[in-house]
Scaffold this active site. Structure first.
Site, short mmCIF file in Angstrom:
data_model
loop_
_atom_site.label_atom_id
_atom_site.label_comp_id
_atom_site.label_asym_id
_atom_site.label_seq_id
_atom_site.Cartn_x
_atom_site.Cartn_y
_atom_site.Cartn_z
CD GLU A 74 -6.73 -4.44 0.35
OE1 GLU A 74 -6.17 -3.58 -0.35
OE2 GLU A 74 -6.54 -5.68 0.20
N GLY A 87 10.41 -2.38 0.23
CA GLY A 87 11.50 -1.67 0.88
C GLY A 87 11.24 -0.19 1.14
N GLY A 88 10.12 0.33 0.65
CA GLY A 88 9.85 1.76 0.86
C GLY A 88 10.84 2.67 0.16
NE ARG A 333 14.80 -4.22 -8.14
CZ ARG A 333 13.68 -3.76 -7.61
NH1 ARG A 333 12.52 -3.96 -8.22
NH2 ARG A 333 13.71 -3.12 -6.46
CD GLU A 473 3.40 -5.64 -9.14
OE1 GLU A 473 3.35 -5.21 -7.97
OE2 GLU A 473 3.88 -6.75 -9.44
CB ILE A 489 7.16 3.93 -4.47
CG1 ILE A 489 7.37 2.59 -3.75
CG2 ILE A 489 6.34 4.89 -3.62
CD1 ILE A 489 7.97 2.70 -2.36
#
Lengths: 506, 506
Positions: A74, A87-88, A333, A473, A489
């Site tokens: 990372e 937002g999970g 969206r 992504e 997710i």
């Protein structure tokens, strides 16, 4: 409410260009090299670049299938990447909560909803693969200790309620348990460790990576670069490029540095661009999604985004100029972002529309209190007070609310065809809670082309690049023009798990 | 008319993927290599890859500015590339013919028309650069001996008539004179010579190219690969990728091999993908344009495309199912292609709409005779005959024509807001000429990111890649979502000329 300087999208920008733009977020990188004669500093079984949903799920799945020496790298100081700050929201068809709430759903139905939002260019094969394994991925989060709100949400563009949300209303509600699970099962994790390119064998196969140690994001530093051999292969889970202003402006000149962005600062896309240098196929980079539920009154994802996602089904979005609705509040969206962006004054300056909810219904969401406390949302006792505050024509607004409340009664929205299921019995009435809406850059639909084995396709041979896998992504094409909310997710996790299975030959 | 099997765009394709697709058009290529220690087979001043508008204009301009040893390499057996087989349409603002016809135009006006069609993501700086030099590029073609029809055309999306067309109604009316001019001034030209990658210096600069000799397109062959040093630099003018089915399907799964394509077979995109491997930024690859003026009754660009481009301003396009118009016949290409694709039966099968013209007006175009002769267009003495032939409801069609003829009189199209200037005094009346319309893949808006010096930007450094220039359809981003017709030739030529000037430091 302060009349903040709202920097919206300009129609056209003259003479832009990366060369002329601001300094690049990502420093110049050494590119991939032939591994011939390279001195290996370290040999490991599996290298995973990135510690978001995809990277963490890949590590757990690989270990489950027998991998003994899995390493996650990372570049930031903290783990979780951009996944930790959304937002999970997790969509899956055929879940226990759907059964409990009596929602009929299926893989086909979820895929069809996504294909519609993809506007004809989504990848049905990949969507079906993800939807088919979404429940399994959800179970992985539950096994790791993730907790969810006890109700489902129906997000824009979804034809039924199929979205779980972590009880902390945040992606960290998933990344933290998964990270802990990684540690528990012996996955090796390295922070401040930056990918600097692939090491490539004589047949073009990926045999390792160059990793800079002690990396401090955004600073030039001389941390040592280690050559790390990956005996089984490399999984790229490096995320999108929404925070790389020059590169997003190369796709869409209106997405200047002034346009808000919900992403973590590390979402700068070097991993993706390095794969293009290796021969991966760029797909749909031009399709960059803005989140229509964001607020211009706070930075990043903030408090309002989750607040609005929850409230949109039983609220109205109105123009400040007319007091009238201008969109289906739960359209996909892109439809909503485009509609919101059309709210402008005569000079083209943004006039962010208002999302009006009944306080009694909005307060069911935990963010409502914070939204009001931090002055990014407001409570009004009467419509008159609300209209005066925002300068909305009272008569128009009053008529609009009366009309909409009629739709709540009949269950049929004659203005925009909104699905009124979740609005049932929820009239818009005083006292009101109001937030302002304006889209923020949120997600890159584009990336490298992968197949349903998470293998990366080579642009010349049409075959998979040996030793290389990608998930999340950083991949492109699956969602087409516009991704539905809560579908990232499951994609990240399923494709991360898929990459691990491909690597472990299961 | 034979009821041919018309293969249209399917809504969604299940389980596609390059790996699963047909064999790649382009064979596997060796990628770029370090030039260190390479034995040079040849040293030249300037290397130009591709012999279309951009490559030819670059060669002439470089020679004009003093270059003595310019080499054009073309992979096919013939010169001219895809440029040789389009409509030969050239838009420029402020031309002699506009002055003669009294058309008021300007660089601003042309750029504004293009920005509208680009739907917010076109590159205004590049568009302005091209429009500002378009007359100069037109002059280069005239100087080389190109001949044009003695009238201007107003193509879809253009707010005035500003388009020249070669008197042979074909791009070869430009490429052949430019090629002859190249030979006259001493430019070296090589056919059957295929680009196989760059040779790169220690600082990442392009110092040469690998070229395979005696190449036969589409065949595996062992022709020798020469290492050619380019002392000043390399100009990539390699065109688009519309003929590479796997790669266009990676962007748009509906663009299967069954969908028609107007391009020359060599438009397979290897040059572009090799630049991505070098670090060029992919821009707008997802935006692939279909030509709305094409016919499903013939292959490729054919005879009908030019015929319809000429006739659309004074003709009506109608649905076969209703006899009603369904679009502004001179809207921009994307608007029209989308509208045409919506003409389907209940099962989703294509029902190509009809373009109906008065024979008296259509016959002003030289293709009209051929269109009828080769049965890709038909002449009818009466509306009854026409309606019976195509199974169009006569009453609806009759009413539509009467209504439209009213607009011809008043100069105002109340159905679709078509600009009726060129329709003046041109009523739709018997006898009629009719062709069928169905979009064909025509142009790739996407490609590598360049600046107004035709330099190629590196994705990591944000700087130009030394020694590398690109011009024409291989570049991306200039036109945005949809390119206006007749704007590719000026772009190719101006950017080719620009690349040459950058190389010659003028």
């Amino acid at each position: 409410m302060s009349n903040i300087d709202l920097l919206g999208r300009r129609k056209f920008i003259a003479g832009l260009g990366i060369a002329a733009g601001a300094a690049m977020v990502a420093p110049a990188m050494a590119v991939s090299e032939k591994a011939d004669g390279v001195k290996w500093d370290k040999e490991v079984e599996i290298v995973i670049i990135g510690s978001g949903f995809a990277g963490l799920a890949a590590a757990i799945e690989a270990t489950k299938h027998g991998a003994k020496d899995v390493h996650i790298f990372e570049k930031m100081s903290y783990f979780g990447g951009n996944s930790a700050i959304n937002g999970g929201l997790f969509a899956a068809p055929g879940t226990p909560m759907q059964k409990k709430e009596g929602v009929e759903d299926s893989v086909d139905r979820m895929v069809n909803d996504q294909l519609l939002s993809g506007r004809g260019i989504a990848d049905e094969g990949l969507l079906r693969h993800v939807a088919s394994h979404a429940v399994e991925a959800l179970q992985m989060t539950l096994d790791a200790g993730s907790e969810y709100h006890p109700y489902l949400q129906q997000l824009g563009g979804h034809s039924v309620a199929r979205t779980y949300q972590t009880s902390v209303s945040c992606g960290a509600g998933i990344t933290q348990p998964l990270y802990k699970e990684c540690k528990r099962i012996g996955v090796n994790t390295h922070n401040r460790s930056k990918f600097e390119g692939f090491l490539v064998g004589n047949k073009g196969e990926v045999v390792g990576v160059k990793m800079r140690q002690n990396y401090h994001f955004g600073e030039d530093q001389p941390g040592k670069v280690l050559n790390i051999r990956a005996k089984r292969g490399v999984i790229m889970a490096t995320g999108g490029f929404a925070q790389n202003v020059d590169l997003r402006m190369a796709q869409d000149p209106t997405l200047t540095a002034d346009v808000g962005c919900t992403n973590a600062p590390g979402a700068t896309g070097e991993g993706m661009f390095e794969m293009f240098r290796l021969g991966a196929i760029p797909v749909h980079l031009a399709h960059i999604q803005s989140g229509p539920w964001a607020s211009p009154d706070e930075g990043g994802f903030g408090y309002v985004s989750n607040y609005s996602i929850f409230n949109l089904p039983h609220s109205i979005a109105v123009s400040r100029t007319t007091g009238k609705r201008f969109m289906n509040e739960i359209a996909d969206r892109k439809t909503r972002a485009d509609a919101e962006l059309s709210n402008r004054d005569e000079k083209g300056n943004p006039v962010p529309p208002l999302l009006i909810s009944s306080f009694k219904d909005s307060k069911a969401h935990p963010n409502t209190e914070k939204v009001i406390k931090y002055n990014v949302g407001w409570k009004f006792e009467s419509l008159e007070e609300l209209a005066t505050h925002f300068g909305v024509p009272l008569a128009g607004l009053k008529a609009q609310i009366a009309e909409y409340n009629g739709y709540v009664k009949t269950g049929e929205d004659k203005q925009f065809g909104k699905d009124m299921t979740l609005a049932k019995n929820k009239m818009i009435e005083a006292p009101f809670t109001v937030v302002r809406l304006w889209p923020k850059v949120h997600y890159c639909q584009g990336g490298v082309k992968v197949n349903t084995k998470a293998e990366v396709t080579d642009s010349f041979t049409g075959k998979s690049i040996t030793g290389l896998y990608a998930a999340g992504e950083v991949c492109g094409g699956i969602h087409g023009v516009s991704r539905l909310g809560s579908c990232s997710i499951p994609e990240c996790m399923v494709m991360g798990m898929t990459a691990a299975r491909s690597l472990m030959n299961v």
